[in-house]
Design an enzyme around this catalytic site. Sequence first.
Site, PDB file in Angstrom:
ATOM      1  N   HIS A 166      43.794  32.580   0.562  1.00  0.00           N
ATOM      2  CA  HIS A 166      43.386  33.647   0.862  1.00  0.00           C
ATOM      3  C   HIS A 166      45.232  33.660   0.819  1.00  0.00           C
ATOM      4  O   HIS A 166      45.487  35.329   0.891  1.00  0.00           O
ATOM      5  CB  HIS A 166      43.466  33.180   2.676  1.00  0.00           C
ATOM      6  CG  HIS A 166      41.957  33.880   2.915  1.00  0.00           C
ATOM      7  ND1 HIS A 166      41.388  35.242   1.990  1.00  0.00           N
ATOM      8  CD2 HIS A 166      40.334  32.744   3.130  1.00  0.00           C
ATOM      9  CE1 HIS A 166      40.158  34.867   3.097  1.00  0.00           C
ATOM     10  NE2 HIS A 166      39.753  33.120   3.208  1.00  0.00           N
TER      11      HIS A 166
ATOM     12  N   GLY B 103      38.353  27.331   9.002  1.00  0.00           N
ATOM     13  CA  GLY B 103      39.214  27.373   8.199  1.00  0.00           C
ATOM     14  C   GLY B 103      40.131  28.764   8.482  1.00  0.00           C
ATOM     15  O   GLY B 103      39.008  29.087   8.705  1.00  0.00           O
TER      16      GLY B 103
ATOM     17  N   CYS C 147      33.022  32.985   4.084  1.00  0.00           N
ATOM     18  CA  CYS C 147      33.547  33.360   4.628  1.00  0.00           C
ATOM     19  C   CYS C 147      34.155  34.294   5.926  1.00  0.00           C
ATOM     20  O   CYS C 147      33.440  35.325   5.644  1.00  0.00           O
ATOM     21  CB  CYS C 147      34.953  34.088   3.263  1.00  0.00           C
ATOM     22  SG  CYS C 147      36.567  35.015   3.755  1.00  0.00           S
ATOM     23  N   LEU C 148      35.301  34.118   6.462  1.00  0.00           N
ATOM     24  CA  LEU C 148      34.814  34.943   7.981  1.00  0.00           C
ATOM     25  C   LEU C 148      35.205  36.425   7.503  1.00  0.00           C
ATOM     26  O   LEU C 148      34.630  37.343   8.447  1.00  0.00           O
ATOM     27  CB  LEU C 148      35.585  34.534   8.985  1.00  0.00           C
ATOM     28  CG  LEU C 148      35.589  33.216   9.892  1.00  0.00           C
ATOM     29  CD1 LEU C 148      36.449  32.998  10.396  1.00  0.00           C
ATOM     30  CD2 LEU C 148      34.597  33.265  11.044  1.00  0.00           C
TER      31      LEU C 148
ATOM     32  N   GLN D   4      43.878  36.997   7.244  1.00  0.00           N
ATOM     33  CA  GLN D   4      42.591  37.012   7.703  1.00  0.00           C
ATOM     34  C   GLN D   4      43.146  37.402   9.174  1.00  0.00           C
ATOM     35  O   GLN D   4      42.549  38.431   9.710  1.00  0.00           O
ATOM     36  CB  GLN D   4      41.641  35.553   8.190  1.00  0.00           C
ATOM     37  CG  GLN D   4      41.434  35.366   6.676  1.00  0.00           C
ATOM     38  CD  GLN D   4      40.415  34.039   6.210  1.00  0.00           C
ATOM     39  OE1 GLN D   4      40.439  32.652   6.914  1.00  0.00           O
ATOM     40  NE2 GLN D   4      38.900  34.890   6.744  1.00  0.00           N
TER      41      GLN D   4
ATOM     42  N   HIS E 106      39.985  26.977  -0.444  1.00  0.00           N
ATOM     43  CA  HIS E 106      39.174  27.802  -0.587  1.00  0.00           C
ATOM     44  C   HIS E 106      40.940  29.118   1.271  1.00  0.00           C
ATOM     45  O   HIS E 106      40.794  30.194   0.161  1.00  0.00           O
ATOM     46  CB  HIS E 106      38.522  27.901   1.112  1.00  0.00           C
ATOM     47  CG  HIS E 106      38.174  29.169   1.453  1.00  0.00           C
ATOM     48  ND1 HIS E 106      36.533  29.823   1.006  1.00  0.00           N
ATOM     49  CD2 HIS E 106      38.350  30.173   2.496  1.00  0.00           C
ATOM     50  CE1 HIS E 106      36.630  30.585   1.744  1.00  0.00           C
ATOM     51  NE2 HIS E 106      37.716  31.337   2.367  1.00  0.00           N
ATOM     52  N   GLU E 107      41.478  28.474   2.227  1.00  0.00           N
ATOM     53  CA  GLU E 107      42.126  28.780   2.850  1.00  0.00           C
ATOM     54  C   GLU E 107      43.549  29.279   1.866  1.00  0.00           C
ATOM     55  O   GLU E 107      44.228  30.346   1.931  1.00  0.00           O
ATOM     56  CB  GLU E 107      42.457  28.421   3.883  1.00  0.00           C
ATOM     57  CG  GLU E 107      41.058  27.917   4.324  1.00  0.00           C
ATOM     58  CD  GLU E 107      40.666  29.386   5.259  1.00  0.00           C
ATOM     59  OE1 GLU E 107      40.632  30.415   5.007  1.00  0.00           O
ATOM     60  OE2 GLU E 107      39.531  28.902   5.234  1.00  0.00           O
TER      61      GLU E 107
HETATM   62 NI    NI Z   1      38.159  32.715   3.624  1.00  0.00          NI
END
Ligand code: NI
Length: 169
Positions: free
Chosen positions: A139, A46, A93-94, A51, A135-136
Amino acid sequence: MPLLPIRTYPDPVLRRECKPAQPGSDEIKELASDMLETMYAAPGIGLAAPQVGQSIRMIVVDILGHLGERDPHVLLNPEITGASETIAFEEGCLSLPEFTVEVDRSRVVEVKYQNLEGEELKLTAEDLFAVAIQHEMDHLEGRLLLDHSSVVRRDLYRRKARKMRAQVP
Ligand code: NI
């Protein structure tokens, strides 16, 4: 299609609340497609627009991508309209390299959203798909996994992130 640089903590764009996404334009379609490619390349399941430095309410999710299959979902202006009991799930998380934390998430969520053409749609997501969406969506509010962790672990990560950044030329 270019891969986009993924912003990492403590980039301030990750803490900004996002504005509504405007469906329909070539720009937003291109951004969605670049975000998907960036997510597949990472690899991740995701990615949220902040991001990649865009403060707009758009997320992409594909829980099969890392298995070599494709089931891409692009959600604009997602809202949770129903949620089940929670389960604990270990997440990464990236934007937070080398950090994981167990988070309580609803196991099933109902989400209303718009697609890239602006159609109003609904979906029901379960398990990993539901967790990824939640999660997304965090953000989009400027919330990070760090906010789900203990103060001690957050401080430790802050220091580690500072060190990692110092090593970047
Ligand atoms: Ni994330």
